[in-house]
Write a protein that holds these residues in place. Structure first.
Motif, mmCIF file in Angstrom:
data_model
loop_
_atom_site.group_PDB
_atom_site.id
_atom_site.type_symbol
_atom_site.label_atom_id
_atom_site.label_comp_id
_atom_site.label_asym_id
_atom_site.label_seq_id
_atom_site.Cartn_x
_atom_site.Cartn_y
_atom_site.Cartn_z
ATOM 1 N N ALA A 76 31.924 39.860 31.962
ATOM 2 C CA ALA A 76 31.931 39.278 33.310
ATOM 3 C C ALA A 76 33.323 39.404 33.929
ATOM 4 C CB ALA A 76 31.499 37.815 33.252
ATOM 5 N N GLY A 77 34.354 39.092 33.160
ATOM 6 C CA GLY A 77 35.718 39.207 33.664
ATOM 7 C C GLY A 77 36.065 40.641 34.025
ATOM 8 N N LEU A 78 35.706 41.597 33.161
ATOM 9 C CA LEU A 78 36.002 43.006 33.428
ATOM 10 C C LEU A 78 35.350 43.484 34.721
ATOM 11 C CD1 LEU A 78 35.835 44.465 29.840
ATOM 12 C CD2 LEU A 78 37.789 44.591 31.385
ATOM 13 N N ALA A 79 34.139 43.026 34.982
ATOM 14 C CA ALA A 79 33.462 43.408 36.229
ATOM 15 C C ALA A 79 34.273 42.945 37.438
ATOM 16 C CB ALA A 79 32.049 42.826 36.262
ATOM 17 N N VAL A 80 34.789 41.733 37.376
ATOM 18 C CA VAL A 80 35.591 41.189 38.482
ATOM 19 C C VAL A 80 36.899 41.963 38.625
ATOM 20 C CG1 VAL A 80 36.858 39.148 39.280
ATOM 21 C CG2 VAL A 80 34.560 38.901 38.317
ATOM 22 N N TYR A 81 37.588 42.238 37.513
ATOM 23 C CA TYR A 81 38.871 42.944 37.576
ATOM 24 C C TYR A 81 38.695 44.342 38.152
ATOM 25 C CZ TYR A 81 39.667 39.392 33.965
ATOM 26 O OH TYR A 81 39.713 38.236 33.243
ATOM 27 N N LEU A 82 37.665 45.039 37.698
ATOM 28 C CA LEU A 82 37.418 46.398 38.207
ATOM 29 C C LEU A 82 37.073 46.371 39.690
ATOM 30 C CD1 LEU A 82 35.445 47.797 35.154
ATOM 31 C CD2 LEU A 82 37.676 48.599 35.966
ATOM 32 N N ARG A 83 36.276 45.421 40.102
ATOM 33 C CA ARG A 83 35.906 45.296 41.514
ATOM 34 C C ARG A 83 37.141 44.997 42.377
ATOM 35 N NH1 ARG A 83 33.166 46.686 45.822
ATOM 36 N NH2 ARG A 83 32.594 44.981 47.163
ATOM 37 N N ASN A 84 37.984 44.081 41.939
ATOM 38 C CA ASN A 84 39.185 43.748 42.710
ATOM 39 C C ASN A 84 40.136 44.932 42.796
ATOM 40 O OD1 ASN A 84 38.504 41.149 43.477
ATOM 41 N ND2 ASN A 84 39.322 40.256 41.620
ATOM 42 N N LEU A 85 40.283 45.670 41.715
ATOM 43 C CA LEU A 85 41.147 46.845 41.742
ATOM 44 C C LEU A 85 40.575 47.894 42.691
ATOM 45 C CD1 LEU A 85 43.733 47.993 40.605
ATOM 46 C CD2 LEU A 85 42.394 48.967 38.736
ATOM 47 N N ARG A 86 39.276 48.066 42.675
ATOM 48 C CA ARG A 86 38.630 49.014 43.601
ATOM 49 C C ARG A 86 38.850 48.592 45.047
ATOM 50 N NH1 ARG A 86 32.859 49.492 45.277
ATOM 51 N NH2 ARG A 86 32.685 51.576 46.148
ATOM 52 N N LEU A 87 38.722 47.312 45.322
ATOM 53 C CA LEU A 87 38.926 46.815 46.689
ATOM 54 C C LEU A 87 40.371 47.035 47.145
ATOM 55 C CD1 LEU A 87 36.894 43.483 46.595
ATOM 56 C CD2 LEU A 87 36.320 45.568 47.858
ATOM 57 N N THR A 88 41.335 46.822 46.265
ATOM 58 C CA THR A 88 42.721 47.016 46.674
ATOM 59 C C THR A 88 43.027 48.483 46.932
ATOM 60 O OG1 THR A 88 43.553 47.141 44.400
ATOM 61 C CG2 THR A 88 43.545 44.980 45.433
ATOM 62 N N HIS A 89 42.434 49.371 46.148
ATOM 63 C CA HIS A 89 42.656 50.806 46.369
ATOM 64 C C HIS A 89 41.971 51.276 47.655
ATOM 65 C CE1 HIS A 89 44.959 51.931 42.906
ATOM 66 N NE2 HIS A 89 44.130 51.303 42.105
ATOM 67 N N ARG A 90 40.811 50.731 47.925
ATOM 68 C CA ARG A 90 40.086 51.115 49.134
ATOM 69 C C ARG A 90 40.793 50.602 50.391
ATOM 70 N NH1 ARG A 90 33.896 49.507 50.224
ATOM 71 N NH2 ARG A 90 34.628 47.815 48.925
ATOM 72 N N ALA A 91 41.459 49.455 50.299
ATOM 73 C CA ALA A 91 42.132 48.871 51.456
ATOM 74 C C ALA A 91 43.389 49.647 51.850
ATOM 75 C CB ALA A 91 42.495 47.417 51.173
ATOM 76 N N GLY A 92 43.961 50.402 50.928
ATOM 77 C CA GLY A 92 45.173 51.144 51.215
ATOM 78 C C GLY A 92 46.405 50.279 51.093
ATOM 79 N N PRO A 93 47.539 50.772 51.570
ATOM 80 C CA PRO A 93 48.790 50.010 51.445
ATOM 81 C C PRO A 93 48.719 48.680 52.199
ATOM 82 C CG PRO A 93 49.204 52.232 52.286
ATOM 83 C CD PRO A 93 47.720 52.047 52.227
ATOM 84 N N ALA A 94 49.386 47.696 51.663
ATOM 85 C CA ALA A 94 49.413 46.382 52.312
ATOM 86 C C ALA A 94 50.158 46.472 53.632
ATOM 87 C CB ALA A 94 50.080 45.358 51.398
ATOM 88 N N ARG A 95 49.666 45.749 54.606
ATOM 89 C CA ARG A 95 50.328 45.699 55.910
ATOM 90 C C ARG A 95 51.284 44.522 55.956
ATOM 91 N NH1 ARG A 95 44.714 46.031 58.965
ATOM 92 N NH2 ARG A 95 43.900 47.223 57.273
ATOM 93 N N PRO A 96 52.443 44.702 56.568
ATOM 94 C CA PRO A 96 53.375 43.561 56.661
ATOM 95 C C PRO A 96 52.795 42.473 57.541
ATOM 96 C CG PRO A 96 54.313 45.571 57.651
ATOM 97 C CD PRO A 96 52.948 45.911 57.139
ATOM 98 N N ARG A 97 53.153 41.236 57.234
ATOM 99 C CA ARG A 97 52.645 40.100 58.039
ATOM 100 C C ARG A 97 53.501 39.847 59.219
ATOM 101 N NH1 ARG A 97 50.838 35.829 53.440
ATOM 102 N NH2 ARG A 97 49.580 37.263 52.319
#
Length: 92
Positions: free
Chosen positions: A71-92
């Motif tokens: 269950a934990g691995l599913a969450v970690y992989l999903r979060n990593l995928r979301l961060t890669h899909r979002a691209g570089p962080a935008r400054p606030r």
């Protein structure tokens, strides 16, 4: 302690060390940024530790531990995928 038991212990302790190191990585990144951040390395440490602990749990034939790690691995992989899909962080 026999050879296989010692190797199993090393696997479990290594997985726990990787898993725990993710909090040090997050703390260090947040201190450097001056605010709370979750760097991608947090998720990589989570996945590495989770995989090692999953292997340990499977070799120990512990279904409760196996289910928890899956269950934990599913969450970690999903979060990593979301961060890669979002691209570089935008400054606030």
């Amino acid at each position: 302690m026999s050879g296989p038991e010692a190797l199993l212990l090393v696997l479990g302790l290594s997985g726990q060390a990787l898993y725990s190191a993710r909090f040090l990585v997050q703390w260090w990144a947040s201190e450097r940024a001056g605010c709370s951040v979750l760097p991608n390395s947090f998720w990589y440490f989570s996945i590495g530790g989770g995989l090692a602990l999953l292997a340990y749990a499977a070799l120990r034939a512990d279904p409760v531990f196996v289910i928890g790690q899956l269950a934990g691995l599913a969450v970690y992989l999903r979060n990593l995928r979301l961060t890669h899909r979002a691209g570089p962080a935008r400054p606030r």
